[in-house]
Design an enzyme around this catalytic site. Structure first.
Site, short mmCIF file in Angstrom:
data_model
loop_
_atom_site.label_atom_id
_atom_site.label_comp_id
_atom_site.label_asym_id
_atom_site.label_seq_id
_atom_site.Cartn_x
_atom_site.Cartn_y
_atom_site.Cartn_z
N LYS A 130 1.85 2.44 -5.01
CA LYS A 130 2.50 2.00 -6.26
C LYS A 130 1.63 2.26 -7.47
O LYS A 130 2.13 2.56 -8.54
CB LYS A 130 2.82 0.50 -6.19
N GLY A 146 -4.16 -4.22 -4.46
CA GLY A 146 -5.20 -3.27 -4.85
C GLY A 146 -4.55 -1.96 -5.19
O GLY A 146 -3.97 -1.32 -4.32
N HIS A 147 -4.55 -1.60 -6.45
CA HIS A 147 -3.95 -0.33 -6.85
C HIS A 147 -5.05 0.66 -7.17
O HIS A 147 -5.88 0.41 -8.04
CB HIS A 147 -3.05 -0.53 -8.08
N GLN A 198 2.18 -5.79 -3.23
CA GLN A 198 2.50 -5.85 -1.79
C GLN A 198 3.81 -5.09 -1.53
O GLN A 198 4.10 -4.16 -2.26
CB GLN A 198 2.60 -7.30 -1.28
N ASP A 237 0.82 -1.23 0.00
CA ASP A 237 0.00 0.00 0.00
C ASP A 237 0.84 1.27 0.00
O ASP A 237 0.45 2.28 0.57
CB ASP A 237 -0.96 0.04 1.21
P1 IMP Z 1 -2.53 -12.73 1.71
O1 IMP Z 1 -1.59 -12.15 0.72
O2 IMP Z 1 -3.98 -12.49 1.36
O3 IMP Z 1 -2.25 -14.18 2.00
O4 IMP Z 1 -2.33 -11.96 3.11
C1 IMP Z 1 -1.13 -12.08 3.87
C2 IMP Z 1 -0.76 -10.75 4.52
O5 IMP Z 1 -0.36 -9.82 3.52
C3 IMP Z 1 -1.90 -10.06 5.28
O6 IMP Z 1 -1.37 -9.38 6.40
C4 IMP Z 1 -2.44 -9.06 4.28
O7 IMP Z 1 -3.09 -7.97 4.91
C5 IMP Z 1 -1.14 -8.64 3.60
N1 IMP Z 1 -1.36 -8.16 2.24
C6 IMP Z 1 -1.60 -8.90 1.14
N2 IMP Z 1 -1.73 -8.12 0.07
C7 IMP Z 1 -1.52 -6.86 0.47
C8 IMP Z 1 -1.47 -5.60 -0.19
O8 IMP Z 1 -1.62 -5.49 -1.42
N3 IMP Z 1 -1.23 -4.53 0.60
C9 IMP Z 1 -1.00 -4.63 1.92
N4 IMP Z 1 -1.03 -5.77 2.59
C10 IMP Z 1 -1.29 -6.89 1.87
#
Ligand code: IMP
Length: 431
Positions: free
Chosen positions: A16, A40-41, A225, A13
């Site tokens: 990007k 999520g962009h 991420q 977040d």
């Molecule tokens: P997962 O990727 O859904 O398995 O989540 C694993 C961890 O990564 C969790 O703490 C999510 O909140 C975090 N996470 C996954 N994708 C994002 C992102 O795009 N932005 C911020 N945190 C993320």
């Protein structure tokens, strides 16, 4: 023209979407190489808000090729929804703008069920996943029972693969998670119906990239991420299930590392995190609430409130190292305006000892006490600054200090959500 990688250097977040969208003007090809629709962009174009979870942000530019690489896990339902939503908003006029790797793994309905069931059962050690089935899809890839894009062309083989994956997964779902079993026939039929809308995009990405790069195309690899969520280099186990670092641009797209000319790390001017896990500089006071509100810190994927804190130079130094950063792109500097002082964490105290390295283990990270330097804040509205010299002295002072601590130049600074609200000190695509 160079090939560059853009990665987040915090817990995701970092903003990007806006930067990749802005830089996409200068690239011919934009590639996603890891993660899935957990990303999520948020992009703001002509006051229109567009949120992309899977398709590279370059899709808003009609003359670009957007690629979903083999390192991405693709939920076919989401891919189709995203294509249709873009079309509905007047974007993505030509199917040739998107290509998906034949080697990319699919997120299956049972992956999402397992993701949710595991989080529900594991309330104490909850990772706070996005619930999109990302982890279970990567698990199936690693245990070699995953379903790939290329399997869609071989229905008989696909059916067998689904049956064999579900033989194990249904055992887990029913016996361990107390859920209903998933019918392989239903999964197969649904996937075959979706595949009609997807197969036209499936391609040999390494071949496309090699030939386009050889003919002079410039590629931007768009990370999702952030570095601190990397499965190896992040705050394991509070991480995502892919490699979010720059090196994965090579493995997740199918190019060799010598094709990469530069790596830029995106960082907010402060720090945020969603989900569980350690966050040494987290603020629980009015300043934290102010950053959360002023920075509208809600997850683009799940809508969850983001935890907020000061800029952490210890964590950032770790990210500089594991990505070999060429430069830093700082976002949301405008959110800091109005604070009387700005703190930067420059070290951690653990059991009375001062360390300047980012610990790998959670018990240590959980008990570190951040040590800060305090800099004077700035009050001015900086949303109209377009040149570094337009920034107030104290804002420049803050950035100069971060550059000094990280020994990497801050090459771009974002001062608002619009594309134009950006200070470019050195363009990543400059020769
Ligand atoms: P997962 O990727 O859904 O398995 O989540 C694993 C961890 O990564 C969790 O703490 C999510 O909140 C975090 N996470 C996954 N994708 C994002 C992102 O795009 N932005 C911020 N945190 C993320």
């Amino acid at each position: 023209m160079p090939n560059i990688v853009i990665v987040g250097i915090q817990w995701g977040d970092e903003g990007k979407g806006k930067i990749v969208d802005l830089l996409a003007d200068h690239a011919d090809i934009i590639v996603r190489f890891q993660g899935g629709n957990n990303a999520g962009h948020t992009l703001v174009v002509d006051d229109k808000k567009i949120i992309l979870h899977l398709i590279p942000s370059g899709i808003l530019h009609p003359d670009k090729l957007c690629i979903i690489g083999n390192g991405v896990v693709v939920d076919p339902e989401v891919l189709i929804e995203e294509i249709e939503s873009l079309r509905g908003q007047g974007f993505f006029p030509d199917d040739a703008m998107l290509r998906v790797s034949s080697e990319a793994h699919l997120i299956m309905p049972y992956h999402k069920l397992i993701d949710h069931a595991r989080e529900a059962k594991n309330a104490k050690g909850k990772i706070g996943t996005t619930g999109r089935g990302i982890g279970p899809a990567y698990e199936d890839k690693a245990t070699r029972v995953g379903i790939r894009m290329c399997d869609l062309a071989n229905p008989g083989f696909l059916k067998e693969r689904i049956e064999s994956a579900l033989a194990e997964r249904n055992f887990l779902l029913t016996r361990y998670f107390d859920q209903s079993p998933v019918d392989p026939r239903e999964v197969f039929d649904r996937l075959m119906a979706l595949s009609e809308k997807i197969t036209q995009y499936i391609a040999d990405i390494p071949a496309i990239l090699a030939s386009r790069i050889a003919r002079g195309a410039s590629v931007m690899f768009e990370g999702a991420q952030g570095t601190l969520l990397d499965i190896d280099h992040g705050t394991f186990p509070y991480v995502t299930s892919s490699h979010t670092v720059a090196g994965c641009a090579a493995t997740g797209a199918g190019i060799g590392p010598t094709m990469i000319d530069a790596v830029y790390g995106i960082s907010k001017a402060y720090t945020t995190r969603v989900g569980g896990g350690p966050f040494p500089t987290e603020l629980f006071d009015d300043i934290g609430r102010c950053l959360q509100e002023k920075g509208t810190e809600f997850g683009a994927t799940t809508g969850r409130k983001r935890r907020c804190g000061w800029f952490d130079a210890v964590a950032a130094q770790h990210s500089v190292r594991v990505n070999s950063l060429s430069g830093i792109i700082m976002t949301k500097l405008d959110v800091l305006s109005g604070l009387s002082s700005l703190m930067i964490c420059t070290g951690y105290e653990v059991d009375g000892r001062l360390i300047d390295e980012f610990p790998s283990d959670i018990p240590t990270l959980d008990r570190v006490v951040p040590r800060y330097i305090e800099l004077p804040g700035f009050k001015d509205d900086i949303g109209k600054a377009r040149d570094y010299s337009d920034l107030p002295d104290n804002a420049r002072n803050y950035i100069d200090k971060i550059e000094e601590l990280l020994a990497v130049p801050v090459t771009m600074i974002s001062v608002g959500a619009e594309r134009t609200q950006t200070i470019i000190r050195r363009h990543p695509f400059a020769p």
